[in-house]
Structures are given as C-alpha cells and as structure tokens.
Write a protein that holds these residues in place. Sequence first.
Motif, PDB file in Angstrom:
ATOM      1  N   GLU A 189       0.742  -1.604  -0.117  1.00 20.70           N
ATOM      2  CA  GLU A 189      -0.079   0.321  -0.211  1.00 20.70           C
ATOM      3  C   GLU A 189       1.033   1.039  -0.094  1.00 20.70           C
ATOM      4  OE1 GLU A 189      -3.497   2.016   2.771  1.00 20.70           O
ATOM      5  OE2 GLU A 189      -2.322   0.033   3.740  1.00 20.70           O
ATOM      6  N   LEU A 190       2.241   1.547   0.776  1.00 20.72           N
ATOM      7  CA  LEU A 190       2.546   2.594   0.867  1.00 20.72           C
ATOM      8  C   LEU A 190       3.926   3.003  -0.694  1.00 20.72           C
ATOM      9  CD1 LEU A 190       4.657   2.313   4.091  1.00 20.72           C
ATOM     10  CD2 LEU A 190       3.033   3.487   3.587  1.00 20.72           C
ATOM     11  N   ASP A 191       3.843   1.542  -1.537  1.00 22.32           N
ATOM     12  CA  ASP A 191       4.701   1.560  -2.330  1.00 22.32           C
ATOM     13  C   ASP A 191       3.682   2.654  -3.190  1.00 22.32           C
ATOM     14  OD1 ASP A 191       7.197   0.540  -1.277  1.00 22.32           O
ATOM     15  OD2 ASP A 191       6.707  -1.615  -2.093  1.00 22.32           O
ATOM     16  N   GLN A 192       2.494   1.763  -3.203  1.00 30.89           N
ATOM     17  CA  GLN A 192       1.405   2.224  -4.311  1.00 30.89           C
ATOM     18  C   GLN A 192       1.269   3.545  -4.061  1.00 30.89           C
ATOM     19  OE1 GLN A 192      -1.348  -0.651  -4.127  1.00 30.89           O
ATOM     20  NE2 GLN A 192      -0.837  -2.231  -5.395  1.00 30.89           N
ATOM     21  N   GLN A 193       1.486   4.274  -3.099  1.00 31.61           N
ATOM     22  CA  GLN A 193       0.618   5.623  -2.690  1.00 31.61           C
ATOM     23  C   GLN A 193       1.440   6.196  -3.166  1.00 31.61           C
ATOM     24  OE1 GLN A 193      -1.749   6.882   0.072  1.00 31.61           O
ATOM     25  NE2 GLN A 193      -2.576   4.676   0.919  1.00 31.61           N
ATOM     26  N   ALA A 194       2.725   6.059  -2.437  1.00 35.14           N
ATOM     27  CA  ALA A 194       3.901   6.854  -3.231  1.00 35.14           C
ATOM     28  C   ALA A 194       4.553   7.160  -4.299  1.00 35.14           C
ATOM     29  CB  ALA A 194       5.433   5.683  -2.047  1.00 35.14           C
ATOM     30  N   ALA A 195       4.277   5.564  -4.968  1.00 31.13           N
ATOM     31  CA  ALA A 195       4.660   6.134  -6.447  1.00 31.13           C
ATOM     32  C   ALA A 195       3.856   6.478  -7.139  1.00 31.13           C
ATOM     33  CB  ALA A 195       4.254   4.105  -6.599  1.00 31.13           C
ATOM     34  N   ALA A 196       1.928   7.127  -6.439  1.00 25.24           N
ATOM     35  CA  ALA A 196       1.619   7.612  -7.428  1.00 25.24           C
ATOM     36  C   ALA A 196       1.737   8.924  -7.630  1.00 25.24           C
ATOM     37  CB  ALA A 196       0.279   7.140  -6.765  1.00 25.24           C
ATOM     38  N   GLN A 231      14.283   6.683  -9.302  1.00 24.06           N
ATOM     39  CA  GLN A 231      13.002   6.643  -8.298  1.00 24.06           C
ATOM     40  C   GLN A 231      13.416   6.009  -6.587  1.00 24.06           C
ATOM     41  OE1 GLN A 231       9.466   3.562  -8.951  1.00 24.06           O
ATOM     42  NE2 GLN A 231       8.545   5.552  -9.769  1.00 24.06           N
ATOM     43  N   ASP A 232      13.108   7.172  -6.294  1.00 23.58           N
ATOM     44  CA  ASP A 232      13.830   6.177  -4.844  1.00 23.58           C
ATOM     45  C   ASP A 232      12.185   6.821  -3.519  1.00 23.58           C
ATOM     46  OD1 ASP A 232      14.221   6.294  -1.769  1.00 23.58           O
ATOM     47  OD2 ASP A 232      15.844   7.741  -2.114  1.00 23.58           O
ATOM     48  N   LEU A 233      11.409   5.887  -3.130  1.00 23.51           N
ATOM     49  CA  LEU A 233      10.027   5.873  -2.675  1.00 23.51           C
ATOM     50  C   LEU A 233      10.228   6.296  -1.367  1.00 23.51           C
ATOM     51  CD1 LEU A 233       7.912   3.335  -4.793  1.00 23.51           C
ATOM     52  CD2 LEU A 233       8.092   5.841  -5.082  1.00 23.51           C
ATOM     53  N   THR A 234      11.541   6.331  -1.065  1.00 26.69           N
ATOM     54  CA  THR A 234      12.049   6.096   0.531  1.00 26.69           C
ATOM     55  C   THR A 234      11.064   7.493   1.443  1.00 26.69           C
ATOM     56  OG1 THR A 234      13.944   5.068   0.265  1.00 26.69           O
ATOM     57  CG2 THR A 234      13.673   5.429   2.185  1.00 26.69           C
ATOM     58  N   PHE A 235      11.655   8.848   0.931  1.00 27.91           N
ATOM     59  CA  PHE A 235      11.277  10.051   1.778  1.00 27.91           C
ATOM     60  C   PHE A 235       9.522   9.827   1.632  1.00 27.91           C
ATOM     61  CE2 PHE A 235      15.589  10.035   0.617  1.00 27.91           C
ATOM     62  CZ  PHE A 235      15.715  10.144   1.515  1.00 27.91           C
ATOM     63  N   MET A 236       9.478   9.808  -0.428  1.00 28.46           N
ATOM     64  CA  MET A 236       7.927   9.374   0.106  1.00 28.46           C
ATOM     65  C   MET A 236       6.967   8.640   0.581  1.00 28.46           C
ATOM     66  SD  MET A 236       6.139  11.800  -2.016  1.00 28.46           S
ATOM     67  CE  MET A 236       6.815  11.904  -3.559  1.00 28.46           C
ATOM     68  N   LYS A 237       7.911   7.570   0.700  1.00 24.55           N
ATOM     69  CA  LYS A 237       6.492   6.292   1.581  1.00 24.55           C
ATOM     70  C   LYS A 237       6.479   7.079   2.768  1.00 24.55           C
ATOM     71  CE  LYS A 237       7.795   2.023   0.736  1.00 24.55           C
ATOM     72  NZ  LYS A 237       8.825   0.961   1.126  1.00 24.55           N
ATOM     73  N   ASP A 238       7.492   7.911   4.040  1.00 28.58           N
ATOM     74  CA  ASP A 238       7.542   8.048   4.429  1.00 28.58           C
ATOM     75  C   ASP A 238       6.387   9.198   5.288  1.00 28.58           C
ATOM     76  OD1 ASP A 238       9.503   6.926   5.929  1.00 28.58           O
ATOM     77  OD2 ASP A 238      11.293   8.379   5.634  1.00 28.58           O
ATOM     78  N   GLU A 239       6.194   9.967   3.750  1.00 27.59           N
ATOM     79  CA  GLU A 239       5.471  11.048   3.941  1.00 27.59           C
ATOM     80  C   GLU A 239       3.576   9.917   3.847  1.00 27.59           C
ATOM     81  OE1 GLU A 239       4.161  14.329   1.114  1.00 27.59           O
ATOM     82  OE2 GLU A 239       5.629  14.085   1.381  1.00 27.59           O
ATOM     83  N   VAL A 240       3.979   9.581   3.306  1.00 30.88           N
ATOM     84  CA  VAL A 240       2.254   8.111   3.096  1.00 30.88           C
ATOM     85  C   VAL A 240       2.543   7.965   4.327  1.00 30.88           C
ATOM     86  CG1 VAL A 240       0.791   6.431   1.388  1.00 30.88           C
ATOM     87  CG2 VAL A 240       2.585   8.777   0.362  1.00 30.88           C
ATOM     88  N   ARG A 241       3.535   7.096   4.754  1.00 28.74           N
ATOM     89  CA  ARG A 241       3.153   6.529   6.227  1.00 28.74           C
ATOM     90  C   ARG A 241       2.187   7.597   7.062  1.00 28.74           C
ATOM     91  NH1 ARG A 241       7.539   4.998   6.670  1.00 28.74           N
ATOM     92  NH2 ARG A 241       7.645   2.272   6.027  1.00 28.74           N
ATOM     93  N   ALA A 242       3.175   8.387   7.783  1.00 26.22           N
ATOM     94  CA  ALA A 242       2.199   9.402   8.480  1.00 26.22           C
ATOM     95  C   ALA A 242       1.483   9.502   8.372  1.00 26.22           C
ATOM     96  CB  ALA A 242       3.054  10.743   8.416  1.00 26.22           C
TER      97      ALA A 242
END
Length: 299
Positions: free
Chosen positions: A151-158, A261-272
């Motif tokens: 879920e995190l990967d999908q939302q971050a990539a979007a 493509q680095d989703l690390t930081f975007m995933k942190d934002e989505v996770r929060a």
Amino acid sequence: MMTFAFVRRTTGAMILGLVLATASALPSFAATIVTVNGTPISDVQVDQRLRLFNMEGNKTGRKGATDQLITEAIQMTEAKRLGINVSNAQVDEALLQIARNLKVSQDRLIEMLGQGGVSSDTLKDRLRAAIAWNAIAEAAVVPNVQISDLELDQQAAARLADYQGFDYILKEIVFVGAGASGRTAQANQYRSNFTGCDGAVQLSLSYTDAAVVDIGRRHATQLPEAMAKELAGMNVGGITKPRVVEAGVSMLAICEKTQAQDLTFMKDEVRAEVGSGNMEKEAAAYLENLRKNAKIIYN
C-alpha cells in the motif's frame, strides 16, 4: 516502531489548543447528575465546563459539556484498567507548556482562568484525561493500525512527479552576510562565470565571504518542490538561481545527476498521512466501544 502524527496532533489539540478544563475540588453540596462507571459527575462540574465553553467559544451548551465530561470519565476508567497512571509532574509540565505557548507566565495563565470562573484544578483535570488518552492510544490503538508495504509503495509511486525522478550530487555556494541585493548581484556574477563543480572553489576565491559546501547526494524527493523543479530542468554543471537564505544568498550546483526513483522519503510522508487517518478511525472506534460498554446512569 511506527509513530503517527495523529497521536501528537490529538495530544496537541487537547493540551495546547484548549486552555480550559474539567472539574476542581467540588463543594460537598454538589449534586450528582450522572455516574460513569461509578464515577460521579456533578452539576458544579458541568457548570464549570460551560464556563470553559464560553472561554473557548464552544456553543454546544450544557449537553455538550456533560458529554465531554462523560467521555473523559470513560477515558480515565480505561487508563486505570490498563494500568496507566498520569503523574502530577506530567500535568504540571503540560500546564507550563500551555503558558509558554500563550507567551504568558503560569501565574498569569491561572489568573486568566480565574477571570473566567475556572480554577487551575479544573484545567489540570482535563490535562490529566488528555495525557491518559494519549497513553491509551499508544498502548492499545497504535499496535492495531496496520499499513502494508505494498500500500505504501503504490501510494508513494502515484504521488511521484516527473521532476522527482532524479538523484543528485550537489554543492551549495553561499554568499555570506546581510545586504541581500548586493550579495545577489555578486551571486549572479558568480553564476554567469560558473563552469562546473570542479572549479567551484577556485571561482569563489574571487569573492569576499563566499563559501562552497559539499551537500553530497540528495534525491529530488528530499528537496523543496521549487528547488526540485528547477534542478530537474538543468544538466550536470548547472547552477540554480540565487535564493536569499538565513546565512545570505545561496545557489545549488549539480555535480552529478542520474535518473532514479527513490520512494523512501515519499513513503515516510504517506506512512504519516495514512497512519494518521487509520489511527483516527481506530481511536474513534475504540472510544465508541468503550462508551457502549460503559455503565452510565443519569440521575
């Protein structure tokens, strides 16, 4: 350990946003109007809460005041069941923090409450319930909030925009000091003569109080949006327009640039964000269940 902005936000809303509260030591003639899990709530407590509502601009009236006191009684019952104890020191620190946020002394805060007909014990009681509920959320609600990596990967990539698909090695050139207009003119002159990172330091020696700082590797998602967009349109050896910063005037130079493509930081934002939303739902459901199972007797 996953942490959620919601928990901090809920505590801040209860503790910092509302400079108001529940009941102090009540006179012996106070009449009980409702009992919650064996804990009496008196008419004096409700009157106190109504005064707090007036200070807050809360228009929900006596029913709203009563409901709020019932909720806090339920929360304190659950805290006791879970073995959660809120110390006087925690409450005192929260009281002091409110005063700091209001930019007044603690004595002045207590005086302000008194002018509204509210005792300091009233505020402390609400703070105690707020702190207890925060501890309940961390102990009993957070563990039930699940966010899958998929879920995190999908939302971050979007969320990833085209300009955020780059990895950089950067240098920052800073023209130190006040006088932004003069420093900006010098920075623009530096920029017009800039030929690449290899000569960045040597070129800076031609100017007074100009420094070259190795920023190192940064992905576009780590950069402010405006900066990421500007860098995305530039090649290696490019340098951004001067920006006024606290230290003076700053520019970023691109030493290396690769598509990545680095989703690390975007995933942190989505996770929060996702965690906060899920946390709110779980906490609301948890409290609603407590309310359904509470023994509430109106007199």
